[in-house]
Scaffold this motif. Structure first.
Motif, mmCIF file in Angstrom:
data_model
loop_
_atom_site.group_PDB
_atom_site.id
_atom_site.type_symbol
_atom_site.label_atom_id
_atom_site.label_comp_id
_atom_site.label_asym_id
_atom_site.label_seq_id
_atom_site.Cartn_x
_atom_site.Cartn_y
_atom_site.Cartn_z
ATOM 1 N N LYS A 1 0.899 -1.253 0.212
ATOM 2 C CA LYS A 1 0.142 -0.069 0.128
ATOM 3 C C LYS A 1 0.805 1.112 -0.075
ATOM 4 N N GLY A 2 0.615 2.125 -1.000
ATOM 5 C CA GLY A 2 1.361 3.267 -0.969
ATOM 6 C C GLY A 2 0.905 4.561 -1.875
ATOM 7 N N PRO A 3 1.500 5.460 -2.170
ATOM 8 C CA PRO A 3 1.301 6.570 -3.069
ATOM 9 C C PRO A 3 0.815 6.224 -4.371
ATOM 10 N N THR A 4 1.474 4.965 -4.891
ATOM 11 C CA THR A 4 1.361 4.550 -6.077
ATOM 12 C C THR A 4 0.880 3.099 -6.069
ATOM 13 N N GLY A 5 0.402 2.682 -7.188
ATOM 14 C CA GLY A 5 -0.342 1.182 -7.238
ATOM 15 C C GLY A 5 -0.648 0.747 -8.592
ATOM 16 N N CYS A 6 -1.333 -0.308 -8.677
ATOM 17 C CA CYS A 6 -1.804 -0.670 -10.029
ATOM 18 C C CYS A 6 -3.257 -0.600 -9.894
ATOM 19 N N LYS A 7 -3.981 -0.342 -11.016
ATOM 20 C CA LYS A 7 -5.394 -0.131 -11.176
ATOM 21 C C LYS A 7 -5.748 -0.587 -12.401
ATOM 22 N N TYR A 8 -6.521 -1.663 -12.503
ATOM 23 C CA TYR A 8 -7.239 -2.087 -13.657
ATOM 24 C C TYR A 8 -8.582 -1.604 -14.017
ATOM 25 N N LEU A 9 -8.610 -0.508 -14.731
ATOM 26 C CA LEU A 9 -9.916 0.154 -14.781
ATOM 27 C C LEU A 9 -10.716 -0.669 -16.088
ATOM 28 N N ASP A 10 -11.939 -0.757 -15.787
ATOM 29 C CA ASP A 10 -13.022 -1.514 -16.524
ATOM 30 C C ASP A 10 -12.263 -3.159 -16.790
ATOM 31 N N ASP A 11 -11.695 -3.774 -15.625
ATOM 32 C CA ASP A 11 -11.139 -4.992 -15.942
ATOM 33 C C ASP A 11 -11.524 -5.862 -14.744
ATOM 34 N N ALA A 12 -11.852 -7.043 -14.903
ATOM 35 C CA ALA A 12 -12.257 -8.048 -13.651
ATOM 36 C C ALA A 12 -11.174 -8.040 -12.861
ATOM 37 N N ARG A 13 -9.897 -7.901 -13.226
ATOM 38 C CA ARG A 13 -8.599 -7.951 -12.113
ATOM 39 C C ARG A 13 -8.585 -7.055 -11.055
ATOM 40 N N GLN A 14 -9.357 -6.020 -11.392
ATOM 41 C CA GLN A 14 -9.511 -4.905 -10.307
ATOM 42 C C GLN A 14 -9.818 -5.484 -9.008
ATOM 43 N N ALA A 15 -11.072 -6.173 -9.091
ATOM 44 C CA ALA A 15 -11.779 -6.892 -7.793
ATOM 45 C C ALA A 15 -10.816 -7.761 -7.149
ATOM 46 N N THR A 16 -9.899 -8.378 -7.986
ATOM 47 C CA THR A 16 -8.998 -9.399 -7.202
ATOM 48 C C THR A 16 -7.654 -8.839 -6.883
ATOM 49 N N TYR A 17 -6.976 -7.841 -7.603
ATOM 50 C CA TYR A 17 -5.714 -7.452 -7.283
ATOM 51 C C TYR A 17 -5.542 -6.055 -6.213
ATOM 52 N N VAL A 18 -6.713 -5.516 -6.218
ATOM 53 C CA VAL A 18 -6.714 -4.324 -5.529
ATOM 54 C C VAL A 18 -7.842 -4.432 -4.412
ATOM 55 N N GLN A 19 -7.471 -4.700 -3.373
ATOM 56 C CA GLN A 19 -8.359 -4.931 -2.236
ATOM 57 C C GLN A 19 -8.247 -3.826 -1.226
ATOM 58 N N ASN A 20 -9.434 -2.936 -0.846
ATOM 59 C CA ASN A 20 -9.372 -1.980 0.225
ATOM 60 C C ASN A 20 -7.841 -1.163 0.178
ATOM 61 N N GLY A 21 -7.712 -0.690 -0.971
ATOM 62 C CA GLY A 21 -6.396 -0.034 -1.119
ATOM 63 C C GLY A 21 -5.212 -0.716 -1.136
ATOM 64 N N TRP A 22 -5.265 -2.110 -1.037
ATOM 65 C CA TRP A 22 -4.041 -2.922 -0.972
ATOM 66 C C TRP A 22 -3.623 -3.478 -2.358
ATOM 67 N N ASN A 23 -2.475 -3.522 -3.013
ATOM 68 C CA ASN A 23 -2.306 -4.254 -4.006
ATOM 69 C C ASN A 23 -1.858 -5.573 -3.826
ATOM 70 N N LEU A 24 -2.431 -6.552 -4.270
ATOM 71 C CA LEU A 24 -1.913 -8.052 -3.982
ATOM 72 C C LEU A 24 -1.172 -8.462 -5.114
ATOM 73 N N THR A 25 0.224 -8.528 -4.831
ATOM 74 C CA THR A 25 1.158 -8.723 -6.100
ATOM 75 C C THR A 25 1.110 -9.844 -6.604
ATOM 76 N N GLY A 26 0.831 -10.851 -6.161
ATOM 77 C CA GLY A 26 0.773 -12.246 -6.769
ATOM 78 C C GLY A 26 2.145 -12.712 -6.379
ATOM 79 N N ASP A 27 2.891 -12.353 -5.476
ATOM 80 C CA ASP A 27 4.159 -13.028 -5.085
ATOM 81 C C ASP A 27 3.971 -13.314 -3.641
ATOM 82 N N ALA A 28 4.665 -14.557 -3.178
ATOM 83 C CA ALA A 28 4.676 -15.123 -1.784
ATOM 84 C C ALA A 28 5.879 -14.907 -1.305
#
Length: 159
Positions: free
Chosen positions: A14-41
């Motif tokens: 979470k920070g001042p920049t991040g990814c956002k998938y406008l008009d894309d179903a990934r938005q609901a998966t990759y960004v949650q409550n302002g947190w970017n889920l990177t897909g990395d463990a």
């Protein structure tokens, strides 16, 4: 949720920049409550350092343990018989997934049952006993894209 040191978890930032998938179903998966889920463990060590383990979709969960394929690959690559390798989780009725290694041997090295045991013992001694590949297949080449990127999904499909 923060995890204690030594446990593997999905990295969220979470920070001042991040990814956002406008008009894309990934938005609901990759960004949650302002947190970017990177897909990395990652795992946080005792000193608070973040240590990459694997992509979350490549994390192998075997008998309740999280095993990062890249860590097992790194251990295998330290053996002088191994030219290249790939490690994936394959379905297993007892363990959920089983750590499976696909190994390309160096020229002149013969792949047999004895070498399988040698490589398994090498991984046990290099990283941790529970992370060793229970299945080892010797292959002449690994499936790759035209740009040389490993296609792990093809290993999973063909096994």
């Amino acid at each position: 949720q923060p995890l204690p040191a030594g446990q593997v978890g999905a990295l969220a930032v979470k920070g001042p920049t991040g990814c956002k998938y406008l008009d894309d179903a990934r938005q609901a998966t990759y960004v949650q409550n302002g947190w970017n889920l990177t897909g990395d463990a990652y795992q946080v060590d005792d000193e608070g350092q973040f240590v990459y383990q694997a992509r979350t979709d490549d994390m192998i969960i075997t008998s309740g343990y999280n095993v990062g394929g890249p860590e097992v690959e790194d251990a295998l690559l330290k053996h002088p018989a191994v030219a290249e390798c790939a490690v994936v989780g394959l379905p297993d009725d007892e363990r959920g997934q089983v750590v499976s290694a696909f190994v390309v041997l160096r020229a002149g090295v013969e792949g047999d049952a004895a070498l399988v045991r040698v490589l398994q013992e090498h991984v046990k001694a290099t990283i941790a006993p529970y992370k060793y590949p229970r299945q080892v297949q010797f292959v002449s080449a690994l499936p790759k894209t035209d740009t040389g990127k490993l296609q792990r999904f093809r290993l999973k499909e063909n096994s």
